[in-house]
Write an enzyme that holds these catalytic residues in place. Structure first.
Site, mmCIF file in Angstrom:
data_model
loop_
_atom_site.group_PDB
_atom_site.id
_atom_site.type_symbol
_atom_site.label_atom_id
_atom_site.label_comp_id
_atom_site.label_asym_id
_atom_site.label_seq_id
_atom_site.Cartn_x
_atom_site.Cartn_y
_atom_site.Cartn_z
ATOM 1 N N LYS A 1 28.286 63.640 63.840
ATOM 2 C CA LYS A 1 27.999 65.041 63.805
ATOM 3 C C LYS A 1 26.113 64.913 64.320
ATOM 4 C CE LYS A 1 29.061 68.220 60.072
ATOM 5 N NZ LYS A 1 29.406 68.488 58.655
ATOM 6 N N ARG B 1 24.651 67.957 54.827
ATOM 7 C CA ARG B 1 25.616 67.411 55.372
ATOM 8 C C ARG B 1 26.543 66.285 55.661
ATOM 9 N NH1 ARG B 1 24.574 70.342 61.233
ATOM 10 N NH2 ARG B 1 27.135 71.285 61.393
ATOM 11 N N GLY C 1 38.573 65.745 53.258
ATOM 12 C CA GLY C 1 38.468 65.131 52.510
ATOM 13 C C GLY C 1 37.192 64.500 51.967
ATOM 14 N N MET D 1 32.785 65.231 51.394
ATOM 15 C CA MET D 1 32.063 66.244 50.897
ATOM 16 C C MET D 1 31.846 67.475 51.967
ATOM 17 S SD MET D 1 28.601 65.761 49.140
ATOM 18 C CE MET D 1 27.571 67.146 50.160
ATOM 19 N N ARG E 1 31.170 68.620 69.289
ATOM 20 C CA ARG E 1 32.247 68.250 68.913
ATOM 21 C C ARG E 1 33.482 68.387 70.190
ATOM 22 N NH1 ARG E 1 34.930 69.374 62.952
ATOM 23 N NH2 ARG E 1 34.352 71.730 63.435
ATOM 24 N N HIS F 1 66.308 56.210 59.765
ATOM 25 C CA HIS F 1 68.005 56.228 60.199
ATOM 26 C C HIS F 1 67.257 57.637 60.960
ATOM 27 C CE1 HIS F 1 71.745 57.071 61.284
ATOM 28 N NE2 HIS F 1 72.183 55.338 61.362
ATOM 29 N N ARG G 1 76.365 54.279 83.158
ATOM 30 C CA ARG G 1 77.057 53.843 82.626
ATOM 31 C C ARG G 1 78.229 54.520 82.603
ATOM 32 N NH1 ARG G 1 72.673 54.279 77.144
ATOM 33 N NH2 ARG G 1 72.904 56.086 78.759
ATOM 34 N N ARG H 1 75.846 49.922 86.159
ATOM 35 C CA ARG H 1 75.953 48.942 85.306
ATOM 36 C C ARG H 1 77.805 48.802 84.784
ATOM 37 N NH1 ARG H 1 74.458 48.802 78.980
ATOM 38 N NH2 ARG H 1 75.973 50.287 78.970
ATOM 39 N N GLU I 1 69.946 40.235 79.039
ATOM 40 C CA GLU I 1 69.685 40.582 77.525
ATOM 41 C C GLU I 1 70.376 39.504 76.545
ATOM 42 O OE1 GLU I 1 72.490 43.806 77.629
ATOM 43 O OE2 GLU I 1 73.802 42.824 78.926
ATOM 44 N N SER J 1 67.223 43.144 84.885
ATOM 45 C CA SER J 1 67.271 44.452 84.264
ATOM 46 C C SER J 1 67.441 44.234 82.818
ATOM 47 C CB SER J 1 68.572 45.327 84.671
ATOM 48 O OG SER J 1 67.539 46.801 83.055
ATOM 49 N N GLY K 1 67.566 44.361 79.478
ATOM 50 C CA GLY K 1 68.600 44.943 78.197
ATOM 51 C C GLY K 1 67.755 44.734 77.111
ATOM 52 N N THR K 2 66.528 45.018 76.508
ATOM 53 C CA THR K 2 65.605 44.990 75.509
ATOM 54 C C THR K 2 66.222 45.100 73.931
ATOM 55 O OG1 THR K 2 65.128 46.728 75.877
ATOM 56 C CG2 THR K 2 63.977 44.549 76.492
ATOM 57 N N CYS L 1 65.825 48.236 81.513
ATOM 58 C CA CYS L 1 66.582 49.918 80.651
ATOM 59 C C CYS L 1 66.883 50.249 79.293
ATOM 60 C CB CYS L 1 67.335 49.547 81.761
ATOM 61 S SG CYS L 1 69.409 48.149 80.983
ATOM 62 N N TYR M 1 59.717 48.147 88.070
ATOM 63 C CA TYR M 1 59.788 49.480 87.445
ATOM 64 C C TYR M 1 60.540 50.028 86.016
ATOM 65 C CZ TYR M 1 65.424 48.728 87.902
ATOM 66 O OH TYR M 1 66.242 48.348 86.630
HETATM 67 P P1 ADP Z 1 31.712 71.028 58.587
HETATM 68 O O1 ADP Z 1 31.596 69.507 58.622
HETATM 69 O O2 ADP Z 1 32.809 71.295 57.402
HETATM 70 O O3 ADP Z 1 31.871 72.269 59.688
HETATM 71 P P2 ADP Z 1 28.937 71.412 58.494
HETATM 72 O O4 ADP Z 1 28.254 70.867 58.119
HETATM 73 O O5 ADP Z 1 29.763 71.687 59.923
HETATM 74 O O6 ADP Z 1 30.053 71.344 57.568
HETATM 75 O O7 ADP Z 1 28.696 73.002 57.872
HETATM 76 C C1 ADP Z 1 29.310 73.880 57.259
HETATM 77 C C2 ADP Z 1 28.676 75.016 57.693
HETATM 78 O O8 ADP Z 1 27.420 75.856 57.588
HETATM 79 C C3 ADP Z 1 28.750 75.661 59.127
HETATM 80 O O9 ADP Z 1 28.905 76.943 59.624
HETATM 81 C C4 ADP Z 1 27.059 75.689 59.512
HETATM 82 O O10 ADP Z 1 27.132 75.921 60.826
HETATM 83 C C5 ADP Z 1 27.197 75.767 58.265
HETATM 84 N N1 ADP Z 1 25.180 75.712 58.628
HETATM 85 C C6 ADP Z 1 25.299 73.819 58.369
HETATM 86 N N2 ADP Z 1 23.424 73.283 58.228
HETATM 87 C C7 ADP Z 1 23.556 74.893 58.225
HETATM 88 C C8 ADP Z 1 21.833 75.037 58.870
HETATM 89 N N3 ADP Z 1 21.078 74.048 58.562
HETATM 90 N N4 ADP Z 1 21.530 76.280 59.262
HETATM 91 C C9 ADP Z 1 22.449 76.916 59.147
HETATM 92 N N5 ADP Z 1 23.938 77.104 58.809
HETATM 93 C C10 ADP Z 1 23.548 75.565 58.771
HETATM 94 MG MG MG Z 2 31.118 71.706 61.282
HETATM 95 MG MG MG Z 3 73.412 45.711 76.238
#
Ligand code: ADP
Ligand code: MG
Ligand code: MG
Length: 947
Positions: free
Chosen positions: A33, A102, A111, A113, A346, A469, A577, A683, A817, A836, A838-839, A904, A924
């Protein structure tokens, strides 16, 4: 020495690049980011001023939970710069600067913050903001949001504590939605939220903006080691020492009025790849409102009507970003009083279909070259395109309708719809006798269950992982499969299963998505993709073919498989085969007749041939014979011939072979027709003969029962059969009489096959088809075996061609093989014109594993414990098995420079194994027809990655 730099302003990306070396390094240091916010700033895209605290600071923080030396001062200094850039001041009631905090690791990581918005608000700055904006409602809504987010995300108070207060307040006042609340209401709630903090933590919500910032930053750092973040990293294979960066960004407000707004968009449609802006927006709203779905969002293109100038600008920016990053982008933006700000960009996540369309379009637009296009698509994405599938809307709708039943590991891609059965026999019966579409459900599967699995459209298990399996077999045969749906419990007595509070009984319909690992209740609509209709995929694969050095051939036993392989782009048949044809109902009786008489008949035939050989050469064991001896031998020969002609066994054996010949010939003819102009490797018979007979145990039970019941009808035949089976019994048949060994002990079988192949090829050639038969002899271990068998078979081929009056190219060669064959490949290449690998067998013998036993008993443990990196039957073991291949190729080519080398078997369709085949110099790889497109892409990627 200057102090270590822990903080980079968004306009300091050059410095970051200098420090980190390259763009990947910048992403490592600033997180994804942060790196992109800085990069957007550099290329002139409007980004609210801000700075990034590096992932290195995060790592340093983990040692003793304190900021590394100098870091905080650098952050405060950067804040000063941001104040200058914005003309506002952090904590100044006169003109307050607000920021968001952020998190952002190098890899996008759920997962971690959450984001805290509106940092910098307190009782004083709030009042200052009211004066400035004359919008008290907006200010106190923002303030209470800060307390709520800060409370839950930074201070760890449950979000419900705040939601409850809000709900109670609304109920008390009779409000239906948040929009009903006025300034005074938010002001009151701000007070109540502060009380929530005080009660939960025993201290007040921090009024000092710098303290807010510090605590939020620490919370982001600490979230790197939260359990859910660690769990996610384990699953996604993300290293623990990357750390996360912290981005401090000037707040911009989309909820300042009707000339403000916010939204998210993809630069192309992530579902199908179409080149349109795809996304949603809301006027007069904050970012989280779009995601939370509190208000109905509008499709992004309607922005054109609502705010045409901004829309044009937005379009230009997204185009610029796409061009800059050379990839489809996923962006977040906010409009504040008519001014557009970009908050994130991104690479966008996309379906396989979109991924392929996007790279092909982008290459055609000149944004990327063909190599890049080929590299951007995962081989498994190609695979997904060829299995029947549920489209995204279908699955979304099913979820919304509460049809989600269970989820587990996505073991084998593709979608399946069918009726549930809880054991292999019933599954097979329902599929075969009733013609039902069946989903087999088991806690786990064993080799005994394979017949049921093969009869099923899909497989679902509650236990096991990606190398269990069930998973291995399902992938091998292209059956969609979900394993390890651990929340699901199966009651095999009641014949039902329960998961997610729902019960499915035997015979009920479910829908299984092996690509995502999810099972749904009922029947979902399937779409079956047709390669020829998938223009972009065809184009991409044709580019792959231009790039690749390795050719991709296919394993196909029947003309219809060969046809599919050809449609999918195979450049030859690498393995047909022949014995599969022996299992067909009309042929099996002949095959059994052949086997029952083989030993007795072949002994007589071999004896006559031996005597004839003496007479012809005039020598016995290399020594010239006397007239006397000759006479004796001639007499013996006469006698033996007579005996042979009279013998019932010989008659039966020969007539069985004669009956098999035309059917084999017609199978092969079909292959040559379909593969007009391309090589076809056939074969000769490989498996031990007992495989064509009923099982020993079953026969014994039947015979015993008949005897005790005194039944005589058919008993004698059964006894003969049992006798034959007993004779053929070997303690380890996979290492017993099979392959070339059969060709030596019972030569007439392979002779018949070679005749059938050459007759078919001759007939096809006469009809104008271009034929390239290649006859493959299995299981050679010693050169003498091959010299014993191959020249004689070749002579038969020549005889047939002269009988038919045609000539065509052909080759004789062998499978490699057995490790000994690989190690003595130089000798073998003196006779064999192609190899060929036969692994499967080569892996079994190199490791000393029997595959079935290994996969059943210990291979999963080995992989789980990291004793082996992967199941070597799926991913070729480069060090051991691969080493044998290397030796074979180099020794073989020393003797025969134009030696054709292929592989193969299952490895031929596995991208990593394909790469190894490229490295080793194969001509191949040959894989199942369905894997051909995947292998074509993998072959090109192997070339790009290595040459
Ligand atoms: P995530 O990684 O979960 O997308 P973000 O850091 O991108 O988290 O932010 C969550 C939300 O808050 C998004 O909708 C983002 O556009 C908004 N946001 C983050 N920073 C700002 C900011 N400085 N001004 C306005 N909106 C923000
Ligand atoms: Mg975001
Ligand atoms: Mg064989």
């Amino acid at each position: 020495m200057s102090e270590k730099k822990w903080v980079y302003l968004f306009n300091e990306v050059e410095q970051a690049e200098k420090y980190a070396g390259n763009w990947d390094g910048v992403r490592t240091v600033l997180g994804g980011k942060g790196a992109n916010l800085a990069e957007m700033t550099r290329i002139g895209v409007p980004v609210p001023p801000g700075f990034t605290i590096t992932t290195e600071a995060c790592i340093a923080y983990q040692d003793d939970q304190t900021f590394p030396e100098g870091m905080w001062q650098q952050a405060l200094d950067s804040m000063k710069v941001v104040e200058e850039q914005t003309g506002k001041k952090f904590g100044d009631p006169g003109n307050p600067l607000l920021v968001s905090c952020r998190s952002g690791a190098k890899m996008s990581m759920p997962g971690m913050m959450d984001t805290v918005l509106n940092l910098g608000l307190n009782d004083e700055t709030a009042e200052g903001m009211v004066k400035l904006t004359e919008n008290e409602r907006f200010v106190y809504d923002s303030y209470r949001r800060l307390i709520q987010m800060f409370g839950s995300v930074v201070l760890g108070i449950s979000d419900e504590a705040f939601e409850e207060v809000l709900d109670d307040y609304k109920k008390e006042k009779g409000f239906e939605s948040d929009t009903d609340l006025e300034a005074a209401d938010w002001k009151e709630l701000t007070k109540q939220f502060k009380a929530v903090v005080k009660e939960a933590k025993g201290y007040d919500f921090p009024q000092d903006p710098v303290k807010q910032l510090e605590l939020a930053t620490k919370a982001v750092f600490e979230s790197w080691n939260a359990k859910r973040a660690i769990d996610y990293r384990r699953r996604a294979n993300i290293p623990d020492d990357l750390g996360t960066a912290v981005n401090i960004v000037t707040m911009v407000f989309g909820n300042m009025g009707w000339d403000s707004g916010t939204g998210v968009a993809f630069t192309r449609d992530p579902g199908n790849g179409e080149k349109i802006l795809y996304g949603e927006f809301l006027m007069n709203a904050q970012g989280e409102d779009v995601v939370a779905g509190i208000r109905n969002t509008k499709p992004i293109r309607e922005m054109k009507e609502e705010t045409p100038v901004v829309y044009d600008q937005f379009q230009e920016i997204t185009k610029k970003l796409e061009k800059h990053y050379n990839d489809m982008q996923d962006v977040e933006f906010t409009i504040e009083n008519g001014k557009l700000w970009m908050l994130q960009t991104r690479s966008g996540k996309r379906t396989a279909k979109a991924a392929i369309k996007i790279v092909v379009d982008m290459a055609n637009e000149g944004l990327i070259d063909k190599e890049t296009a080929v590299m951007r698509v995962e081989p498994e994405q190609v695979d997904q395109m060829l299995h029947p599938q549920f489209d995204l809307e279908t699955m979304q709708a099913a979820r919304e309708a509460g049809k989600l039943f269970a989820s587990g590991v996505n073991a084998s891609p593709g979608a399946a719809v069918g009726q549930v059965y809880f054991d292999a026999d019933t599954a097979e019966k329902m599929a075969q006798e009733k013609g039902q579409d069946v989903i087999m459900v088991r806690p786990f599967t064993k080799p005994d269950d394979v017949h049921g699995m093969l009869a099923s459209k899909g497989i679902l298990t509650s236990e096991g992982g990606a190398t269990s399996h069930a998973a291995v077999v399902a992938r091998q045969f292209g059956v969609p499969c979900v394993v390890g749906a651990s929340m699901m419990s199966i009651d095999s007595n009641k014949r039902e299963m329960t998961s997610n509070g729902k019960t499915v009984k035997e015979g009920d319909w479910i829908s299984l998505d092996g690509s995502t690992g999810v099972a749904y209740l009922g029947k979902l609509d399937l779409t079956t993709p047709d390669l020829e209709e998938q223009e972009e995929l065809m184009t991409l694969l044709s580019w792959a073919d231009e790039i690749a050095r390795l050719e991709v051939w296919a394993n196909a036993d029947y003309p219809k498989d060969a046809q599919r392989a050809r449609t999918f782009g195979a450049k030859g048949i690498g393995l047909c085969r022949t014995e599969h044809m022996f299992f067909e109902e009309e042929r099996l009786p002949y095959v059994q007749e052949m086997i029952l008489n083989a030993e007795e008949a072949q002994n007589m035939i071999n004896n006559v041939e031996r005597l004839e050989g003496f007479i012809e050469s005039g020598k016995i064991d290399g020594r010239a014979m006397t007239d006397e001896t000759r006479k004796n031998i001639e007499a013996e020969l006469m006698e033996s011939k007579k005996g042979m002609e009279k013998a019932a066994a010989v008659k039966a054996y020969k007539s069985a072979l004669e009956n098999l010949l035309p059917s084999q010939r017609s199978d092969f003819y079909g292959l040559f027709e379909v593969m007009d102009g391309l090589p076809v490797i056939i074969r000769l018979i490989d498996p031990p003969l007992h495989e064509f007979l009923p099982s020993q145990e079953e026969l014994l039970v039947e015979v015993t029962q008949m005897r005790t019941k005194g039944e005589t009808e058919g008993l004698e035949e059964k006894e003969i059969l049992l006798n034959a089976v007993n004779k053929l019994h070997e303690s380890n048949p996979m290492m017993g009489l099979r392959g070339i060994r059969l060709g030596i002990v019972y030569p007439d079988i392979m002779r018949m096959q070679v005749r059938a192949i050459f007759e078919a090829a001759s007939d096809a050639a006469k009809k104008g088809f271009e034929v390239h038969p290649e006859i493959m002899i299995p299981l050679t271990g010693h050169i003498n075996e091959l010299t014993h068998v191959q020249p004689e078979l070749e002579a038969i081929g020549k005889t047939v061609m002269s009988e038919k009056g045609v000539e065509f190219d052909y080759k004789f060669g062998t499978m490699i093989e057995i490790p000994r064959a690989a190690l003595t490949a130089g000798e073998i290449a003196g006779v064999a014109e192609f190899f060929s690998f036969g692994t499967n067998d080569l892996t079994q013998m190199a490791f000393g594993y029997s595959r079935d036993d290994a996969e059943r008993n210990f291979l999963i443990t080995y992989v789980d414990e990291g004793i082996l990196p992967e199941n070597p039957f799926q991913v070729l073991d480069r060090k051991g098995v691969g080493r044998l291949m290397e030796i074979a190729v180099s020794e073989g080519r020393k003797v025969r420079p134009d030696l054709e080398v292929g592989i193969c078997g299952e490895h031929g369709g596995d991208p990593s194994s394909i790469e190894f085949c490229h490295l080793v110099g194969n001509n191949y790889v040959s894989c199942s027809p369905f894997r051909v497109p995947v292998a074509r892409l993998a072959a090109a990627q192997a070339k790009i990655n290595n040459d």
